[in-house]
Design a protein around this motif. Structure first.
Motif, PDB file in Angstrom:
ATOM      1  N   GLU A  10       0.834  -1.209   0.000  1.00 56.93           N
ATOM      2  CA  GLU A  10       0.000   0.000   0.000  1.00 56.93           C
ATOM      3  C   GLU A  10       0.870   1.262   0.000  1.00 56.93           C
ATOM      4  N   PHE A  11       1.942   1.256   0.791  1.00 53.17           N
ATOM      5  CA  PHE A  11       2.901   2.375   0.766  1.00 53.17           C
ATOM      6  C   PHE A  11       3.460   2.542  -0.648  1.00 53.17           C
ATOM      7  N   ASN A  12       3.817   1.437  -1.258  1.00 51.19           N
ATOM      8  CA  ASN A  12       4.395   1.437  -2.599  1.00 51.19           C
ATOM      9  C   ASN A  12       3.409   2.027  -3.628  1.00 51.19           C
ATOM     10  N   LYS A  13       2.143   1.725  -3.433  1.00 49.35           N
ATOM     11  CA  LYS A  13       1.100   2.213  -4.335  1.00 49.35           C
ATOM     12  C   LYS A  13       0.855   3.712  -4.142  1.00 49.35           C
ATOM     13  N   LEU A  14       0.918   4.158  -2.890  1.00 44.05           N
ATOM     14  CA  LEU A  14       0.560   5.546  -2.565  1.00 44.05           C
ATOM     15  C   LEU A  14       1.708   6.540  -2.719  1.00 44.05           C
ATOM     16  N   ILE A  15       2.950   6.102  -2.473  1.00 45.47           N
ATOM     17  CA  ILE A  15       4.102   7.022  -2.596  1.00 45.47           C
ATOM     18  C   ILE A  15       4.602   6.951  -4.037  1.00 45.47           C
ATOM     19  N   PRO A  16       4.488   8.056  -4.789  1.00 49.57           N
ATOM     20  CA  PRO A  16       4.728   8.016  -6.236  1.00 49.57           C
ATOM     21  C   PRO A  16       6.083   7.435  -6.656  1.00 49.57           C
ATOM     22  N   ASN A  17       7.163   7.961  -6.097  1.00 48.74           N
ATOM     23  CA  ASN A  17       8.506   7.586  -6.572  1.00 48.74           C
ATOM     24  C   ASN A  17       9.128   6.584  -5.602  1.00 48.74           C
ATOM     25  N   SER A  18       8.441   5.413  -5.450  1.00 48.62           N
ATOM     26  CA  SER A  18       8.907   4.449  -4.438  1.00 48.62           C
ATOM     27  C   SER A  18       9.211   3.096  -5.068  1.00 48.62           C
ATOM     28  N   GLU A  19      10.133   2.384  -4.431  1.00 44.79           N
ATOM     29  CA  GLU A  19      10.460   1.016  -4.846  1.00 44.79           C
ATOM     30  C   GLU A  19      10.441   0.119  -3.616  1.00 44.79           C
ATOM     31  N   LEU A  20       9.966  -1.102  -3.795  1.00 44.29           N
ATOM     32  CA  LEU A  20       9.733  -2.008  -2.666  1.00 44.29           C
ATOM     33  C   LEU A  20      10.551  -3.285  -2.811  1.00 44.29           C
ATOM     34  N   TYR A  21      11.214  -3.660  -1.708  1.00 46.09           N
ATOM     35  CA  TYR A  21      11.971  -4.918  -1.647  1.00 46.09           C
ATOM     36  C   TYR A  21      11.513  -5.709  -0.424  1.00 46.09           C
ATOM     37  N   PHE A  22      11.193  -6.967  -0.641  1.00 41.08           N
ATOM     38  CA  PHE A  22      10.868  -7.858   0.471  1.00 41.08           C
ATOM     39  C   PHE A  22      12.072  -8.732   0.803  1.00 41.08           C
ATOM     40  N   ILE A  23      12.230  -9.003   2.098  1.00 37.91           N
ATOM     41  CA  ILE A  23      13.270  -9.950   2.542  1.00 37.91           C
ATOM     42  C   ILE A  23      12.560 -11.142   3.183  1.00 37.91           C
ATOM     43  N   ASP A  24      12.835 -12.319   2.661  1.00 36.94           N
ATOM     44  CA  ASP A  24      12.178 -13.533   3.146  1.00 36.94           C
ATOM     45  C   ASP A  24      12.745 -13.945   4.511  1.00 36.94           C
ATOM     46  N   LYS A  25      11.907 -14.639   5.280  1.00 37.97           N
ATOM     47  CA  LYS A  25      12.294 -15.118   6.624  1.00 37.97           C
ATOM     48  C   LYS A  25      12.802 -13.964   7.480  1.00 37.97           C
ATOM     49  N   CYS A  26      12.007 -12.920   7.536  1.00 40.06           N
ATOM     50  CA  CYS A  26      12.404 -11.688   8.243  1.00 40.06           C
ATOM     51  C   CYS A  26      11.151 -10.997   8.770  1.00 40.06           C
ATOM     52  N   GLY A  27      11.252 -10.457   9.995  1.00 43.27           N
ATOM     53  CA  GLY A  27      10.117  -9.829  10.647  1.00 43.27           C
ATOM     54  C   GLY A  27      10.102  -8.307  10.541  1.00 43.27           C
ATOM     55  N   HIS A  28       9.809  -7.655  11.664  1.00 46.89           N
ATOM     56  CA  HIS A  28       9.482  -6.227  11.704  1.00 46.89           C
ATOM     57  C   HIS A  28      10.710  -5.307  11.737  1.00 46.89           C
ATOM     58  N   ALA A  29      11.887  -5.868  11.992  1.00 49.28           N
ATOM     59  CA  ALA A  29      13.098  -5.027  12.098  1.00 49.28           C
ATOM     60  C   ALA A  29      14.221  -5.621  11.238  1.00 49.28           C
ATOM     61  N   PRO A  30      14.097  -5.521   9.899  1.00 46.90           N
ATOM     62  CA  PRO A  30      15.074  -6.167   9.004  1.00 46.90           C
ATOM     63  C   PRO A  30      16.512  -5.721   9.238  1.00 46.90           C
ATOM     64  N   MET A  31      16.724  -4.433   9.558  1.00 43.31           N
ATOM     65  CA  MET A  31      18.100  -3.934   9.735  1.00 43.31           C
ATOM     66  C   MET A  31      18.772  -4.582  10.940  1.00 43.31           C
ATOM     67  N   MET A  32      17.950  -5.196  11.807  1.00 44.34           N
ATOM     68  CA  MET A  32      18.461  -5.839  13.011  1.00 44.34           C
ATOM     69  C   MET A  32      18.547  -7.357  12.813  1.00 44.34           C
ATOM     70  N   GLU A  33      17.531  -7.908  12.128  1.00 46.04           N
ATOM     71  CA  GLU A  33      17.438  -9.366  11.995  1.00 46.04           C
ATOM     72  C   GLU A  33      18.309  -9.902  10.854  1.00 46.04           C
ATOM     73  N   VAL A  34      18.338  -9.175   9.735  1.00 46.16           N
ATOM     74  CA  VAL A  34      19.142  -9.618   8.577  1.00 46.16           C
ATOM     75  C   VAL A  34      19.937  -8.417   8.035  1.00 46.16           C
ATOM     76  N   PRO A  35      20.891  -7.905   8.838  1.00 47.87           N
ATOM     77  CA  PRO A  35      21.561  -6.657   8.472  1.00 47.87           C
ATOM     78  C   PRO A  35      22.305  -6.695   7.144  1.00 47.87           C
TER      79      PRO A  35
END
Length: 253
Positions: free
Chosen positions: A212-237
């Motif tokens: 939804e963020f990706n759809k609403l923010i015009p100049n945005s790009e989205l990346y998903f990280i698998d097997k990762c929760g709410h704090a990616p920079m901490m869980e899969v740095p």
């Protein structure tokens, strides 16, 4: 890695490295340790600044997303920060969004990870429960894909906060403020390049929120990280940094 906490007037912050500015906003139960791998990686080429957000120090009236945004805006003015690459996790992402909508002139790029602002499974529902350590352990583990990330040290930090009645009132006030402050269609006003890095297994702000963020923010790009929760920079740095690095390089001046 321990970094020197600097103080300028009422503001406490970490300021490491030189170069273009990368500012990091932590979440409701966030701490500087959440960003340790990110700071260590990017301080080699960037000036990395992490303000310590006064989540539980503001008076109750200003213990809101808007109150935190006013605080960080004064912080930016005090340090005269410009051309900021602004990154926020969870509630910190929400504060970053309100800041960019109110004062876009200082922000060059926006990076959101597990951000509130549209929808979140509120930490303010039955949370927090005082005096029940097992409950706190389960709630902390819920933040991550790998429950082992909820170390004793982390559980202790959250447990200590939730055992203080005034702090609990402020946590609930912030959580409710985040739910009330739904940005929705306003997000279309964001002009800056925006990077969304999301855990595919985020229970707090699930993947559909990122879409939804990706759809609403015009100049945005989205990346998903698998097997990762709410704090990616901490869980899969390492995965997180590998996505963030080329984005920042692309927008370097």
């Amino acid at each position: 890695m321990n970094y020197e906490i600097k103080q300028n007037d009422k503001f406490k912050f970490i300021d490491e490295g030189e170069g273009e500015i990368l500012v990091l906003f932590h979440g409701l139960f966030g701490a500087l340790s959440n960003f340790s791998d990110l700071i260590e990686h990017f301080r080699k080429e960037y000036r990395v600044i992490v303000p310590i957000l006064p989540l539980l120090e503001l008076d109750l009236l200003n213990t809101t997303v808007g109150g935190l945004q006013k605080y960080v805006n004064k912080f930016f003015e005090k340090l005269d920060l410009k051309n900021i690459n602004l990154l926020g996790n969870s509630l910190g992402g929400h504060v970053a969004l309100v800041q960019i909508l109110k004062h876009p002139e200082r922000i060059k790029t926006l990076i959101l990870t597990g951000s509130s602002g549209l929808f979140e499974n509120g930490m303010g529902d039955t949370y927090p429960k005082r005096g029940d350590r097992e409950y706190i352990r389960n709630k902390t583990a819920y933040t991550f894909y790998d429950p082992a990330m909820a170390t004793e040290e982390l559980v202790d930090e959250v447990f200590e906060i939730t055992n203080n009645r005034l702090k609990v009132i402020k946590i609930i006030a912030l959580a409710k403020s985040a739910i009330r402050n739904n940005l929705g269609e306003e997000l279309k006003e964001i002009k800056q390049p925006t990077l969304l890095i999301w855990g595919k297994n985020d229970n707090v702000t699930p993947p559909f929120v990122a879409e939804e963020f990706n759809k609403l923010i015009p100049n945005s790009e989205l990346y998903f990280i698998d097997k990762c929760g709410h704090a990616p920079m901490m869980e899969v740095p390492s995965e997180f940094n590998a996505i963030l690095n080329p984005f920042l390089e692309k927008h370097k001046e």
